[in-house]
Design an enzyme around this catalytic site. Structure first.
Site, PDB file in Angstrom:
ATOM      1  CG  HIS A 207      -0.034   0.038   2.472  1.00 45.96           C
ATOM      2  ND1 HIS A 207       0.539  -1.229   2.515  1.00 45.96           N
ATOM      3  CD2 HIS A 207       0.457   0.891   3.465  1.00 45.96           C
ATOM      4  CE1 HIS A 207       0.846  -0.218   4.167  1.00 45.96           C
ATOM      5  NE2 HIS A 207       1.056   0.816   4.589  1.00 45.96           N
ATOM      6  CG  ASP A 209       2.214   5.302   4.644  1.00 42.13           C
ATOM      7  OD1 ASP A 209       1.079   3.719   5.091  1.00 42.13           O
ATOM      8  OD2 ASP A 209       2.933   5.421   5.224  1.00 42.13           O
ATOM      9  CG  HIS A 264       5.334   1.021   2.735  1.00 36.61           C
ATOM     10  ND1 HIS A 264       4.447   2.056   2.278  1.00 36.61           N
ATOM     11  CD2 HIS A 264       4.893   0.722   3.628  1.00 36.61           C
ATOM     12  CE1 HIS A 264       4.106   2.790   2.893  1.00 36.61           C
ATOM     13  NE2 HIS A 264       3.882   1.729   4.566  1.00 36.61           N
ATOM     14  NE  ARG A 274       8.149  -4.649  10.688  1.00 29.75           N
ATOM     15  CZ  ARG A 274       9.348  -4.211   9.757  1.00 29.75           C
ATOM     16  NH1 ARG A 274      10.885  -4.325  10.037  1.00 29.75           N
ATOM     17  NH2 ARG A 274       9.523  -2.542  10.198  1.00 29.75           N
TER      18      ARG A 274
HETATM   19  C1  GA4 Z   1      -1.804   2.692   5.537  1.00 32.05           C
HETATM   20  C2  GA4 Z   1      -1.371   3.958   6.047  1.00 32.05           C
HETATM   21  C3  GA4 Z   1      -2.123   3.725   7.705  1.00 32.05           C
HETATM   22  O1  GA4 Z   1      -1.687   2.634   8.811  1.00 32.05           O
HETATM   23  C4  GA4 Z   1      -3.766   3.698   7.984  1.00 32.05           C
HETATM   24  C5  GA4 Z   1      -3.776   2.642   7.102  1.00 32.05           C
HETATM   25  C6  GA4 Z   1      -5.662   1.946   7.166  1.00 32.05           C
HETATM   26  C7  GA4 Z   1      -6.300   1.212   8.797  1.00 32.05           C
HETATM   27  O2  GA4 Z   1      -5.159   0.536   8.859  1.00 32.05           O
HETATM   28  O3  GA4 Z   1      -7.260   1.325   9.180  1.00 32.05           O
HETATM   29  C8  GA4 Z   1      -5.957   1.632   5.751  1.00 32.05           C
HETATM   30  C9  GA4 Z   1      -4.637   2.355   4.543  1.00 32.05           C
HETATM   31  C10 GA4 Z   1      -3.898   3.276   5.871  1.00 32.05           C
HETATM   32  C11 GA4 Z   1      -5.033   2.899   3.481  1.00 32.05           C
HETATM   33  C12 GA4 Z   1      -6.075   2.090   3.143  1.00 32.05           C
HETATM   34  C13 GA4 Z   1      -7.277   2.080   4.233  1.00 32.05           C
HETATM   35  C14 GA4 Z   1      -6.945   2.491   5.345  1.00 32.05           C
HETATM   36  C15 GA4 Z   1      -6.457   0.728   5.875  1.00 32.05           C
HETATM   37  C16 GA4 Z   1      -7.137   0.603   4.839  1.00 32.05           C
HETATM   38  C17 GA4 Z   1      -7.186  -0.875   3.468  1.00 32.05           C
HETATM   39  C18 GA4 Z   1      -4.462   3.805   9.271  1.00 32.05           C
HETATM   40  C19 GA4 Z   1      -3.966   5.118   7.174  1.00 32.05           C
HETATM   41  O4  GA4 Z   1      -4.477   6.211   7.494  1.00 32.05           O
HETATM   42  O5  GA4 Z   1      -4.411   4.881   5.873  1.00 32.05           O
END
Ligand code: GA4
Length: 334
Positions: A207, A209, A264, A274
């Site tokens: 994904h 961020d 990443h 981890r």
């Molecule tokens: C990725 C980055 C952060 O960990 C996060 C993630 C969020 C989650 O875990 O709830 C998301 C992911 C993240 C991107 C797309 C969506 C939202 C899971 C998901 C499938 C907290 C964020 O802000 O976006």
């Protein structure tokens, strides 16, 4: 194993002899104590959207204190940890990531960085004193946020953007919608090489961020991989004394695509646990995310205008691996 062209490597790569040779060791390395770091930072954000930071000024004591608290939390019985959940929007989650069906070999705690956040939910599991946990999070997040601000100010300098706090003011804003995440990837003993493509054996799926900048610190367990522009995945050797920085989608848009948010993922490990902690620096919900006029030099914006609230709403409905910015790209006129 990926081999980069030599001139690129010579720009800013440090080979760490202590790292196992099976790992690619060419991580862009930024020494924050060096005055010339701004140009290297810009280069790292343009070419990788990712780099490693040393001489960062975050006290080791804050890092170890929070890691100790995190390990303590993840060692609790599931029923106790679940008292702080579900993770939408903040709390404990296990295996399930987001709300669209993604899963990983992971448990985690999602927190807001808002100092007003009530740690009451932690009271029952941290005994008399949830304050210890709250202080450990606050001390760590404040120090990491300060470093993140320093980095984005250097980036603004490197891009010759005025004022130099264009990005950092968003992270410092009282309304900043920033998130903090503690991850625990338990060892996955059944893991075989053949399983690497099984999504259940992935710690955290690929994904980008959504925010502006992410600051990651992990213990010395491998797993993090980044995707290069050519599509190859490279393993990032862990380093518990350094921080790894990701460019987020919002910074990609604000630089009109000059900086790329880095794709990443984290692979599950067969024997070692981890633990990672990540600060996701985001803007206030009402902030308009658009290319900065001073960066455009007459070029057109590659993106439609949107607020962070709109982007976040759409991002949280997406699957991890989706290209979230795709929906907000302008279709090039033919
Ligand atoms: C990725 C980055 C952060 O960990 C996060 C993630 C969020 C989650 O875990 O709830 C998301 C992911 C993240 C991107 C797309 C969506 C939202 C899971 C998901 C499938 C907290 C964020 O802000 O976006």
């Amino acid at each position: 194993m990926v081999v980069l062209s030599k001139p690129a490597i010579e720009q800013f790569y440090a080979t760490q002899t202590s790292q196992p040779s099976i790992f690619f060791t060419g991580v862009p390395l930024i020494d924050l104590s060096k005055p010339d770091s701004k140009n290297l930072l810009v280069k790292a954000c343009e070419e990788f959207g990712f780099f490693k930071v040393v001489n960062h000024g975050v006290p080791t004591e804050f890092i170890t204190k929070l890691e100790t608290e995190a390990v303590k939390f993840f060692s609790l019985p599931l029923s106790e940890k679940e008292k702080t959940g579900p993770p939408n929007p903040f709390g404990y989650g296990s295996k399930s990531i987001g709300s669209s069906g993604d899963v990983g070999w992971i448990e985690y705690l999602l927190l807001t960085t808002n100092p007003e956040f009530s740690y009451q939910r932690f009271a029952s599991i941290f005994g008399e004193d949830p304050e210890i946990f709250r202080c450990a999070v606050n001390d760590y997040v404040s120090a990491v946020k300060k470093m993140a601000c320093e980095i984005v100010e250097l980036l603004a300098d490197g891009l010759k953007i005025q004022p130099r706090n264009v990005f950092s003011k968003l992270l410092m804003d009282e309304q900043s919608d920033s998130v903090f995440r503690l991850n625990h990837y338990p060892p996955c003993p059944e893991l075989q090489d053949d399983d690497m493509n099984d999504p259940n054996m992935i710690g955290f799926g690929e994904h980008t961020d959504p925010q502006i900048i992410s600051v990651l610190r992990s213990n010395n367990t491998s797993g993090l991989q980044i995707n290069l522009r050519d599509g190859n995945w490279i393993s990032i050797p862990p380093d518990q004394n350094s921080f790894f920085i990701n460019v987020g989608d919002s910074l990609q848009v604000m630089t009109n695509g000059k900086f790329k948010s880095v794709r990443h993922r984290v692979l599950a490990n067969s024997s070692k646990s981890r633990v990672s902690m990540i600060y996701f620096g985001g803007p206030p919900l009402s902030e308009l995310i658009a290319p900065l006029p001073s960066i455009m030099e007459g070029e057109d914006s590659l993106y439609k205008e949107f607020t962070w609230f709109e982007y976040k709403k759409s991002a949280f409905k997406s699957r991890l691996a989706d290209n979230r910015l795709g929906l907000f790209e302008k279709i090039a006129a033919s």
